[in-house]
Design a protein around this motif. Structure first.
Motif, short mmCIF file in Angstrom:
data_model
loop_
_atom_site.label_atom_id
_atom_site.label_comp_id
_atom_site.label_asym_id
_atom_site.label_seq_id
_atom_site.Cartn_x
_atom_site.Cartn_y
_atom_site.Cartn_z
N ILE A 13 0.83 -1.22 0.00
CA ILE A 13 0.00 0.00 0.00
C ILE A 13 0.86 1.26 0.00
O ILE A 13 0.36 2.35 -0.29
CB ILE A 13 -0.96 0.02 1.19
CG1 ILE A 13 -0.19 0.06 2.52
CG2 ILE A 13 -1.93 -1.14 1.15
CD1 ILE A 13 -1.08 0.30 3.72
N ALA A 60 0.28 1.81 -5.60
CA ALA A 60 -0.88 1.49 -4.76
C ALA A 60 -2.14 2.17 -5.28
O ALA A 60 -3.23 1.59 -5.25
CB ALA A 60 -0.60 1.90 -3.31
N GLN A 61 -2.02 3.40 -5.77
CA GLN A 61 -3.19 4.11 -6.29
C GLN A 61 -3.76 3.41 -7.51
O GLN A 61 -4.98 3.41 -7.73
CB GLN A 61 -2.84 5.56 -6.62
CG GLN A 61 -2.56 6.41 -5.40
CD GLN A 61 -2.31 7.85 -5.76
OE1 GLN A 61 -1.98 8.18 -6.91
NE2 GLN A 61 -2.43 8.75 -4.79
N THR A 89 -5.80 0.49 -6.20
CA THR A 89 -7.04 0.99 -5.61
C THR A 89 -8.04 1.37 -6.69
O THR A 89 -9.24 1.04 -6.61
CB THR A 89 -6.75 2.21 -4.72
OG1 THR A 89 -5.84 1.82 -3.68
CG2 THR A 89 -8.02 2.74 -4.10
N LEU A 146 -9.58 -1.81 -8.21
CA LEU A 146 -10.54 -2.45 -7.32
C LEU A 146 -11.84 -1.65 -7.27
O LEU A 146 -12.94 -2.23 -7.22
CB LEU A 146 -9.95 -2.60 -5.92
CG LEU A 146 -8.72 -3.51 -5.81
CD1 LEU A 146 -8.20 -3.54 -4.38
CD2 LEU A 146 -9.05 -4.92 -6.29
N GLN A 147 -11.74 -0.34 -7.29
CA GLN A 147 -12.94 0.49 -7.26
C GLN A 147 -13.78 0.34 -8.54
O GLN A 147 -15.00 0.49 -8.51
CB GLN A 147 -12.56 1.96 -7.05
CG GLN A 147 -12.04 2.25 -5.65
CD GLN A 147 -11.50 3.65 -5.49
OE1 GLN A 147 -11.19 4.34 -6.48
NE2 GLN A 147 -11.38 4.11 -4.25
#
Length: 352
Positions: free
Chosen positions: A253, A258-259, A262, A265-266
């Motif tokens: 993370i 990491a972004q 994310t 996944l979103q």
């Protein structure tokens, strides 16, 4: 495909341009590429811009007929055209290929990711690509530096088949240093694919158009590492829109990537910590398990003696094998159920 048909399809492709949503309507209206050429100038079905472009092509178009050795062309709606591309609203009118086009009839997994992939991402990418190849999946990617080239190389090292989709013509590999990789892909019975004629230089739009092909041709998409924006995110968008499952590797993370994880996944991607999450199974029956009391015939197996649990990089450092071969051996032990990857990323013997 004879030379007249080849020229007619090339003319249609030049008229509409790559990624056009007009291909199906135009073919339904005129019936064939030849009729577009014959009747299009007087037809109100073509837009004004299309008629102007057609008039210019009539004066200046030169068909490309000198295909390189072992190359071919396949047109939309004709035998051999990849069925997966029918899912696109804007399929290519024409594809140029070098190698074994029938690979696209097999289970295909696309692998894309960051060009600035770090050491962890490279290990994850190689591990998954090797496992995919060993399970009989065709690994498809785009030859870019970073994740793409890593996926191709790992699939080759595992003895599998891989497909490269180019953003330009065969004569203009991108990046230039990918020329050696492309030679290795075809030498190993793989496939190179492009919707651009071989003499077409790479342009920025070619990368965007390639992303939709990667998403459509792969029945699933794996992303080992990527940023919050860029080609991998765009390919994921296409894949999710087409209903293809998208898998994103779990990561640190605190990493710069990491972004990207994310964001994936979103959007609806699935987190994965093992190739088994992608439904992999060996394409052929595995060898019989070793008799009770014997040890698996793998040079990596002794590393896990005494209950040791190792990270992939520790296996690579201690295994005394080339990275590709080590990842292949590690994937095989996992697929055979002899090793299990724990939640902390370490591999250990499966408890019996």
């Amino acid at each position: 495909m004879n030379s007249a048909d080849m020229a007619a399809w090339q003319q249609l492709q030049a008229l509409l341009g790559p990624g056009s949503h007009r291909l199906r309507p135009v073919l339904r209206h005129f019936g064939s590429p030849q009729n577009v050429w014959r009747q299009g100038a007087d037809s109100d079905f073509l837009t004004g811009e299309e008629r102007r472009r057609l008039a210019n092509l009539r004066q200046n178009f030169v068909p490309f007929t000198d295909l390189p050795k072992n190359c071919g062309m396949v047109a939309f709606g004709t035998p051999g055209y990849p069925a997966a591309l029918d899912d696109l609203a804007n399929p290519p009118a024409l594809l140029y290929f070098q190698g074994d086009l029938s690979l696209l009839q097999r289970p295909v997994t696309a692998v894309v990711g960051s060009r600035r992939i770090d050491g962890y991402g490279r290990q994850v990418c190689g591990h998954y690509a090797a496992a995919l190849a060993q399970a009989g999946r065709v690994v498809l990617s785009g030859t870019a530096l970073g994740a793409d080239s890593c996926a191709h190389r790992a699939a080759l090292a595992a003895g599998g088949k891989t497909v490269a989709v180019l953003p330009g013509g065969f004569f203009h590999p991108a990046p230039v240093r990918s020329a050696a990789l492309l030679r290795d892909i075809t030498a190993a019975g793989g496939l190179i694919l492009s919707e651009y004629r071989p003499d077409c230089p790479v342009q920025k739009a070619g990368y965007y158009q390639r992303n939709r092909l990667l998403a459509a041709l792969g029945r699933q998409l794996f992303i080992p590492q990527c940023g919050a924006a860029g080609g991998a995110q765009m390919t994921a968008d296409y894949a999710l829109k087409l209903g293809r499952p998208v898998y994103a590797a779990a990561g640190d993370i605190f990493s710069e990537h990491a972004q990207g994880l994310t964001a994936l996944l979103q959007k609806g991607a699935r987190a994965t910590a093992s190739p088994a999450d992608m439904g992999l199974a060996p394409a052929v029956p595995s060898a019989a398990p070793p008799p009770p009391g014997s040890e698996p015939d793998s040079p990596l197996w002794p590393l896990f003696a005494g209950g040791r649990a190792l990270l992939p990089e520790e296996v690579l450092a201690a295994g005394g094998m080339p990275p590709g071969a080590a990842m292949q051996a590690l994937s095989r032990l996992e697929l055979e159920g002899l090793l299990l990857r724990r939640s902390d990323g370490r591999y250990a013997k499966t408890k019996k």
